[in-house]
Design an enzyme around this catalytic site. Structure first.
Site, PDB file in Angstrom:
ATOM      1  N   TYR A  42      60.953   4.703  36.669  1.00 29.54           N
ATOM      2  CA  TYR A  42      59.988   5.034  37.730  1.00 29.54           C
ATOM      3  C   TYR A  42      58.585   5.204  37.149  1.00 29.54           C
ATOM      4  O   TYR A  42      58.343   6.032  36.284  1.00 29.54           O
ATOM      5  CB  TYR A  42      60.413   6.290  38.503  1.00 29.54           C
ATOM      6  CG  TYR A  42      61.633   6.069  39.389  1.00 29.54           C
ATOM      7  CD1 TYR A  42      62.085   4.784  39.704  1.00 29.54           C
ATOM      8  CD2 TYR A  42      62.340   7.144  39.915  1.00 29.54           C
ATOM      9  CE1 TYR A  42      63.197   4.576  40.504  1.00 29.54           C
ATOM     10  CE2 TYR A  42      63.459   6.947  40.724  1.00 29.54           C
ATOM     11  CZ  TYR A  42      63.884   5.653  41.010  1.00 29.54           C
ATOM     12  OH  TYR A  42      64.988   5.454  41.798  1.00 29.54           O
ATOM     13  N   ASN A  53      74.276   1.808  43.751  1.00 27.94           N
ATOM     14  CA  ASN A  53      74.352   0.426  44.250  1.00 27.94           C
ATOM     15  C   ASN A  53      75.642  -0.279  43.816  1.00 27.94           C
ATOM     16  O   ASN A  53      75.613  -1.474  43.501  1.00 27.94           O
ATOM     17  CB  ASN A  53      73.134  -0.387  43.773  1.00 27.94           C
ATOM     18  CG  ASN A  53      71.825   0.251  44.202  1.00 27.94           C
ATOM     19  OD1 ASN A  53      71.595   0.469  45.382  1.00 27.94           O
ATOM     20  ND2 ASN A  53      70.969   0.575  43.255  1.00 27.94           N
ATOM     21  N   THR A 109      59.215  10.787  49.602  1.00 30.70           N
ATOM     22  CA  THR A 109      57.806  11.107  49.818  1.00 30.70           C
ATOM     23  C   THR A 109      57.247  11.984  48.693  1.00 30.70           C
ATOM     24  O   THR A 109      57.924  12.879  48.197  1.00 30.70           O
ATOM     25  CB  THR A 109      57.598  11.786  51.190  1.00 30.70           C
ATOM     26  OG1 THR A 109      56.239  12.202  51.280  1.00 30.70           O
ATOM     27  CG2 THR A 109      58.505  12.987  51.404  1.00 30.70           C
ATOM     28  N   ARG A 116      54.728  16.119  54.123  1.00 32.81           N
ATOM     29  CA  ARG A 116      55.893  15.361  54.596  1.00 32.81           C
ATOM     30  C   ARG A 116      57.195  15.935  54.022  1.00 32.81           C
ATOM     31  O   ARG A 116      58.231  15.907  54.664  1.00 32.81           O
ATOM     32  CB  ARG A 116      55.745  13.877  54.249  1.00 32.81           C
ATOM     33  CG  ARG A 116      56.141  13.016  55.438  1.00 32.81           C
ATOM     34  CD  ARG A 116      56.140  11.539  55.238  1.00 32.81           C
ATOM     35  NE  ARG A 116      55.042  10.900  54.588  1.00 32.81           N
ATOM     36  CZ  ARG A 116      53.907  10.537  55.183  1.00 32.81           C
ATOM     37  NH1 ARG A 116      53.739  10.795  56.470  1.00 32.81           N
ATOM     38  NH2 ARG A 116      52.961   9.930  54.509  1.00 32.81           N
TER      39      ARG A 116
HETATM   40  N1  LIG Z   1      69.116   3.874  43.421  1.00 32.10           N
HETATM   41  C1  LIG Z   1      68.212   2.978  43.738  1.00 32.10           C
HETATM   42  O1  LIG Z   1      68.364   1.771  43.502  1.00 32.10           O
HETATM   43  C2  LIG Z   1      66.953   3.444  44.396  1.00 32.10           C
HETATM   44  C3  LIG Z   1      66.068   2.508  44.956  1.00 32.10           C
HETATM   45  C4  LIG Z   1      64.897   2.990  45.564  1.00 32.10           C
HETATM   46  C5  LIG Z   1      64.660   4.362  45.613  1.00 32.10           C
HETATM   47  N2  LIG Z   1      65.539   5.248  45.051  1.00 32.10           N
HETATM   48  C6  LIG Z   1      65.332   6.724  45.135  1.00 32.10           C
HETATM   49  O2  LIG Z   1      65.249   7.069  46.490  1.00 32.10           O
HETATM   50  C7  LIG Z   1      64.020   7.752  46.771  1.00 32.10           C
HETATM   51  C8  LIG Z   1      63.565   7.405  48.156  1.00 32.10           C
HETATM   52  O3  LIG Z   1      63.427   6.023  48.314  1.00 32.10           O
HETATM   53  P1  LIG Z   1      62.185   5.341  49.048  1.00 32.10           P
HETATM   54  O4  LIG Z   1      60.928   5.896  48.527  1.00 32.10           O
HETATM   55  O5  LIG Z   1      62.430   3.886  48.964  1.00 32.10           O
HETATM   56  O6  LIG Z   1      62.406   5.716  50.543  1.00 32.10           O
HETATM   57  P2  LIG Z   1      61.889   6.635  51.737  1.00 32.10           P
HETATM   58  O7  LIG Z   1      62.161   8.061  51.473  1.00 32.10           O
HETATM   59  O8  LIG Z   1      62.507   6.014  52.905  1.00 32.10           O
HETATM   60  O9  LIG Z   1      60.324   6.361  51.842  1.00 32.10           O
HETATM   61  C9  LIG Z   1      59.372   7.087  51.145  1.00 32.10           C
HETATM   62  C10 LIG Z   1      58.076   6.290  51.203  1.00 32.10           C
HETATM   63  O10 LIG Z   1      57.710   6.094  52.558  1.00 32.10           O
HETATM   64  C11 LIG Z   1      56.436   6.660  52.807  1.00 32.10           C
HETATM   65  N3  LIG Z   1      56.462   7.291  54.131  1.00 32.10           N
HETATM   66  C12 LIG Z   1      57.461   8.039  54.678  1.00 32.10           C
HETATM   67  N4  LIG Z   1      57.126   8.425  55.924  1.00 32.10           N
HETATM   68  C13 LIG Z   1      55.912   7.927  56.169  1.00 32.10           C
HETATM   69  C14 LIG Z   1      55.039   7.983  57.286  1.00 32.10           C
HETATM   70  N5  LIG Z   1      55.368   8.621  58.418  1.00 32.10           N
HETATM   71  N6  LIG Z   1      53.848   7.354  57.206  1.00 32.10           N
HETATM   72  C15 LIG Z   1      53.496   6.700  56.064  1.00 32.10           C
HETATM   73  N7  LIG Z   1      54.280   6.608  54.966  1.00 32.10           N
HETATM   74  C16 LIG Z   1      55.479   7.212  55.021  1.00 32.10           C
HETATM   75  C17 LIG Z   1      56.211   7.669  51.704  1.00 32.10           C
HETATM   76  O11 LIG Z   1      54.824   7.818  51.470  1.00 32.10           O
HETATM   77  P3  LIG Z   1      54.243   9.288  51.058  1.00 32.10           P
HETATM   78  O12 LIG Z   1      54.619   9.501  49.635  1.00 32.10           O
HETATM   79  O13 LIG Z   1      52.787   9.100  51.262  1.00 32.10           O
HETATM   80  O14 LIG Z   1      54.849  10.272  51.987  1.00 32.10           O
HETATM   81  C18 LIG Z   1      56.931   7.008  50.525  1.00 32.10           C
HETATM   82  O15 LIG Z   1      56.115   6.012  49.934  1.00 32.10           O
HETATM   83  C19 LIG Z   1      63.088   7.324  45.620  1.00 32.10           C
HETATM   84  O16 LIG Z   1      62.072   8.271  45.362  1.00 32.10           O
HETATM   85  C20 LIG Z   1      64.059   7.230  44.462  1.00 32.10           C
HETATM   86  O17 LIG Z   1      64.276   8.515  43.918  1.00 32.10           O
HETATM   87  C21 LIG Z   1      66.683   4.791  44.453  1.00 32.10           C
END
Ligand SMILES: NC(=O)c1ccc[n+]([C@@H]2O[C@H](COP(=O)([O-])OP(=O)(O)OC[C@H]3O[C@@H](n4cnc5c(N)ncnc54)[C@H](OP(=O)(O)O)[C@@H]3O)[C@@H](O)[C@H]2O)c1
Length: 325
Positions: A61, A163, A288, A293
């Site tokens: 990351y 995954n 986030t 948030r």
């Molecule tokens: N195992 C894997 O392969 C894998 C893959 C991807 C991710 N992950 C893990 O899962 C976590 C979450 O995944 P994710 O970040 O893909 O998903 P998420 O929690 O669905 O989305 C978070 C992202 O969306 C933005 N966001 C959320 N609500 C919003 C809104 N109302 N308006 C604007 N932007 C918004 C956030 O921005 P802000 O920061 O500005 O709120 C952030 O960039 C990661 O941090 C990581 O730890 C694991």
């Protein structure tokens, strides 16, 4: 009280996990800044005040900077580490020279990755290590050896995967006496294959579903904790949908808003509570980095408890954009 995630594996943790992929600045080799450290500190503070005590990392990351800024915060807040469960991942490698991005479950890489993670976080033991994405070249005996070495040295307490489908978990598990206790997958109100797999048995429509057959049930039976990455769908239903998004997406966002208003809570708590209402006791890993948030997610477990079967199906069918079979 209802069972807590991971408690039967001796890990104390919260229903929500803070995903740390957004901490540490840009995805490049530029050093992180003090502003990045401050942002991480605010996110961690917001998480703790929202009752979130589990944190999800990966060695990759922000090219290691997510773990590094987190480590800076731990260093300047003695005692913080003791109230946290810290998870990280290994097994994905960035391109180097002519070699493209690839996966690596070799013993050498797994051990080196964990050493890097511990050094960046400034801690001696990782609570959980996940194997990030299946490596087609993985050899179960070699992975098991790495696991044994990490366990014996006290560098990692528990192990899990991410995954992976049922066959891949079994393939690795048969060589290792250490149980895999987590499987982290993309699960959300916008990526519905995890539920469509259940409702489309014996249906042609089921052939287009991309979620391991029986994976949800297998993980529950084996008490492998399901964690959801991407649980907020990048805000698709909580204020971040583009006006030209498909009609059923906009309609679902409208439903989420209305439910939040009626229940005097936030749209984030509704979206997360919806997934947490599922009996698998899914742990959303919220991505986030925005303190407000993070706080908006705090009411999710309560909303899961309050959500009726009818409300749950209303959201599911609306987000599917088509009726159930
Ligand atoms: N195992 C894997 O392969 C894998 C893959 C991807 C991710 N992950 C893990 O899962 C976590 C979450 O995944 P994710 O970040 O893909 O998903 P998420 O929690 O669905 O989305 C978070 C992202 O969306 C933005 N966001 C959320 N609500 C919003 C809104 N109302 N308006 C604007 N932007 C918004 C956030 O921005 P802000 O920061 O500005 O709120 C952030 O960039 C990661 O941090 C990581 O730890 C694991």
């Amino acid at each position: 009280m209802k069972q807590q995630p991971l408690s039967h594996w001796g890990i104390e943790t919260s229903r929500l996990v803070l995903g740390c992929m957004g901490l540490g600045g840009e995805w490049n080799l530029n050093p992180y800044t003090q502003a990045d450290v401050k942002k991480a500190e605010e996110a961690i503070e917001a998480a703790i005040s929202a009752g979130i005590t589990m944190f999800d990392h990966a060695d990759i990351y922000r090219r290691g900077k997510a773990e590094a800024v987190f480590g800076e915060v731990l260093k300047s807040n003695p005692g913080l580490r003791d109230c946290m469960t810290i998870q990280s991942k290994c097994g994905i490698r960035f391109a180097e020279g002519a070699v493209p991005n690839h996966f690596d479950f070799s013993k050498e890489h797994i051990l080196a990755s964990v050493d890097g993670t511990l050094q960046r976080l400034g801690i001696e033991t990782l609570d959980i290590l996940l194997l990030h994405r299946p490596d087609p070249l993985m050899e179960p005996d070699e992975v098991a050896e790495a696991i044994q070495t990490l366990r014996a040295s006290g560098k990692v307490r528990r192990f899990g995967v991410s995954n992976m489908n049922v066959s891949q978990i079994r393939f690795l598990q048969q060589a290792s006496p250490e149980p895999f206790i987590v499987n982290q997958l993309e699960i959300s109100l916008s990526k519905l294959d995890w539920l469509d797999q259940t409702v489309h048995v014996n249906q042609k429509a089921g052939t287009a579903v991309h979620f391991g057959d029986g994976l949800l049930e297998y993980c529950q039976t084996e008490r492998i904790q399901l964690q959801a990455w991407g649980p907020l769908s990048k805000g698709l239903f909580t204020g971040n949908a583009s006006p030209d998004a498909p009609g059923h997406v906009l309609a679902t966002a409208g439903l989420v808003q209305q439910m939040a208003k009626d229940k005097e809570t936030t749209p984030e708590a509704i979206v997360l509570g919806w997934m947490m209402r599922h009996p698998a006791l899914i742990q959303p890993v919220i991505g986030t980095a925005n303190a407000a948030r993070i706080r908006a997610c705090a009411d999710a477990a309560r909303q899961a408890e309050l959500m009726t079967r009818e409300e749950w199906y209303t959201l599911y069918v609306s987000a599917r954009g088509k009726a159930l079979p």
